[in-house]
Design a protein around this motif. Structure first.
Motif, PDB file in Angstrom:
ATOM      1  N   LEU A  40       0.822  -1.000  -0.256  1.00 50.18           N
ATOM      2  CA  LEU A  40       0.106  -0.200  -0.392  1.00 50.18           C
ATOM      3  C   LEU A  40       0.905   1.446  -0.195  1.00 50.18           C
ATOM      4  O   LEU A  40       1.887   1.556   1.123  1.00 50.18           O
ATOM      5  N   ILE A  41       0.850   2.127  -1.175  1.00 49.40           N
ATOM      6  CA  ILE A  41       1.473   2.754  -1.060  1.00 49.40           C
ATOM      7  C   ILE A  41       1.550   4.778   0.142  1.00 49.40           C
ATOM      8  O   ILE A  41       0.340   4.680  -0.404  1.00 49.40           O
ATOM      9  N   LEU A  42       1.805   4.764   0.261  1.00 50.10           N
ATOM     10  CA  LEU A  42       1.950   5.786   1.931  1.00 50.10           C
ATOM     11  C   LEU A  42       2.311   6.930   1.482  1.00 50.10           C
ATOM     12  O   LEU A  42       1.854   8.082   2.177  1.00 50.10           O
ATOM     13  N   ARG A 106       3.528   0.171   2.698  1.00 55.45           N
ATOM     14  CA  ARG A 106       3.029  -0.806   4.357  1.00 55.45           C
ATOM     15  C   ARG A 106       3.512  -2.214   2.533  1.00 55.45           C
ATOM     16  O   ARG A 106       2.020  -2.761   2.163  1.00 55.45           O
ATOM     17  N   LEU A 107       3.410  -3.365   3.294  1.00 54.66           N
ATOM     18  CA  LEU A 107       3.560  -4.877   2.783  1.00 54.66           C
ATOM     19  C   LEU A 107       2.095  -5.433   3.053  1.00 54.66           C
ATOM     20  O   LEU A 107       1.562  -5.540   4.024  1.00 54.66           O
ATOM     21  N   ALA A 108       1.719  -5.409   2.178  1.00 58.47           N
ATOM     22  CA  ALA A 108       0.515  -6.186   2.375  1.00 58.47           C
ATOM     23  C   ALA A 108       0.807  -7.554   3.214  1.00 58.47           C
ATOM     24  O   ALA A 108       1.404  -8.360   3.413  1.00 58.47           O
ATOM     25  N   ILE A 114       7.035   0.954   5.800  1.00 57.53           N
ATOM     26  CA  ILE A 114       8.546   0.569   4.937  1.00 57.53           C
ATOM     27  C   ILE A 114       8.767   2.465   4.644  1.00 57.53           C
ATOM     28  O   ILE A 114       8.238   2.081   3.986  1.00 57.53           O
ATOM     29  N   LEU A 115       9.342   3.155   5.155  1.00 54.78           N
ATOM     30  CA  LEU A 115       9.544   4.493   5.125  1.00 54.78           C
ATOM     31  C   LEU A 115      11.554   4.504   4.382  1.00 54.78           C
ATOM     32  O   LEU A 115      12.091   3.592   4.975  1.00 54.78           O
ATOM     33  N   GLY A 116      11.307   5.205   3.482  1.00 55.59           N
ATOM     34  CA  GLY A 116      12.622   5.255   2.295  1.00 55.59           C
ATOM     35  C   GLY A 116      12.519   4.753   1.335  1.00 55.59           C
ATOM     36  O   GLY A 116      12.336   2.914   1.354  1.00 55.59           O
ATOM     37  N   LEU A 120      12.603   0.511   0.857  1.00 61.79           N
ATOM     38  CA  LEU A 120      11.204   0.156   0.416  1.00 61.79           C
ATOM     39  C   LEU A 120      11.649  -0.805  -1.673  1.00 61.79           C
ATOM     40  O   LEU A 120      11.161  -2.038  -0.937  1.00 61.79           O
ATOM     41  N   GLY A 121      12.819  -0.128  -2.184  1.00 63.65           N
ATOM     42  CA  GLY A 121      12.799  -1.067  -2.870  1.00 63.65           C
ATOM     43  C   GLY A 121      13.542  -2.411  -3.177  1.00 63.65           C
ATOM     44  O   GLY A 121      13.183  -3.453  -3.516  1.00 63.65           O
ATOM     45  N   ARG A 122      14.427  -2.286  -1.922  1.00 66.41           N
ATOM     46  CA  ARG A 122      15.184  -3.679  -1.568  1.00 66.41           C
ATOM     47  C   ARG A 122      13.980  -4.678  -0.557  1.00 66.41           C
ATOM     48  O   ARG A 122      14.175  -5.948  -0.910  1.00 66.41           O
ATOM     49  N   ALA A 123      12.983  -4.226  -0.800  1.00 68.59           N
ATOM     50  CA  ALA A 123      11.535  -4.560   0.485  1.00 68.59           C
ATOM     51  C   ALA A 123      10.679  -5.243  -0.581  1.00 68.59           C
ATOM     52  O   ALA A 123      10.241  -6.697  -0.605  1.00 68.59           O
ATOM     53  N   LEU A 124      10.779  -4.814  -1.498  1.00 67.24           N
ATOM     54  CA  LEU A 124      10.147  -5.195  -3.070  1.00 67.24           C
ATOM     55  C   LEU A 124      10.809  -5.943  -4.031  1.00 67.24           C
ATOM     56  O   LEU A 124      10.043  -6.700  -4.456  1.00 67.24           O
ATOM     57  N   GLY A 125      11.769  -6.196  -3.679  1.00 69.79           N
ATOM     58  CA  GLY A 125      13.214  -7.034  -4.953  1.00 69.79           C
ATOM     59  C   GLY A 125      13.283  -6.150  -6.272  1.00 69.79           C
ATOM     60  O   GLY A 125      13.269  -6.402  -7.025  1.00 69.79           O
TER      61      GLY A 125
END
Length: 174
Positions: A40-42, A106-108, A114-116, A120-125
């Motif tokens: 979810l884009i914050l 915020r990941l589902a 996840i701020l920054g 975020l890029g790392r978290a989304l792969g």
DNA sequence: GAATAGATCCGC
DNA sequence: CGGATCTATTCA
């Protein structure tokens, strides 16, 4: 996971400021070869063309930043300081540079945002290899559904030029 | 070919 | 506050 309806590419054919504000509250789905992640884009920031001193289009028109001149919905990824992949979605129209930087989400299935853009890029792969993908294609999708969140407008963060422009949109957390 | 700057994050 | 680490521009 229930499938969601994805917006078409021309959804991003507007001003970067308008698109950036619109993206807050929507779901972004990223599909890699093996995984599918929704977030979810914050928090977003708008970056314009040569008139925007903070934009890559203004002082780095060559290289990967030329993606900002391409079709709306094109994915532009750059590695900040060579370490952190930052995800952008191109807006405006073809030939007019502009992109929206996704700064927070915020990941589902999780509660902690996840701020920054790097984290975020790392978290989304996401990595620079995603450059040139399209947001209405198989790898990246944005949901038609949009949550009604209260959005704060503030100056952009982490830049040294153009800081006076109020082009940062962040969902107010309750 | 060498020097410089940048939309970041982490640790001390 | 300073380091890690990559890309593209600029100058010679």
């Amino acid at each position: 996971m229930a499938s969601f309806e994805a917006v078409p590419c021309d959804h991003f054919a507007g001003s970067v400021v308008e698109v950036a504000r619109d993206l807050v509250g929507r779901w972004l789905k990223v599909e890699n070869d093996t995984t599918s992640t929704s977030a979810l884009i914050l928090e977003t920031e708008a970056y314009g063309g040569p008139d925007d001193p903070a934009s890559h289009a203004a002082f780095r028109p060559g290289g990967r930043a030329r993606r900002m001149w391409e079709r709306p919905g094109t994915i532009y990824v750059f590695a900040a300081y060579g370490m952190y992949p930052c995800l952008n979605i191109v807006a405006e129209t073809e030939g007019v540079p502009g992109a929206v930087l996704i700064r927070g989400a915020r990941l589902a299935g999780t509660e902690q945002p996840i701020l920054g853009p790097g984290k975020l890029g790392r978290a989304l792969g996401v990595n620079v290899g995603h450059n040139g993908e399209v947001c209405c294609g198989p790898a990246f999708q944005v949901s038609v559904e949009r949550q009604e969140l209260q959005i704060d407008v503030t100056p952009r963060i982490g830049i040294t030029r153009g800081v006076e422009t109020l082009w940062r949109f962040i969902a107010a957390l309750e």
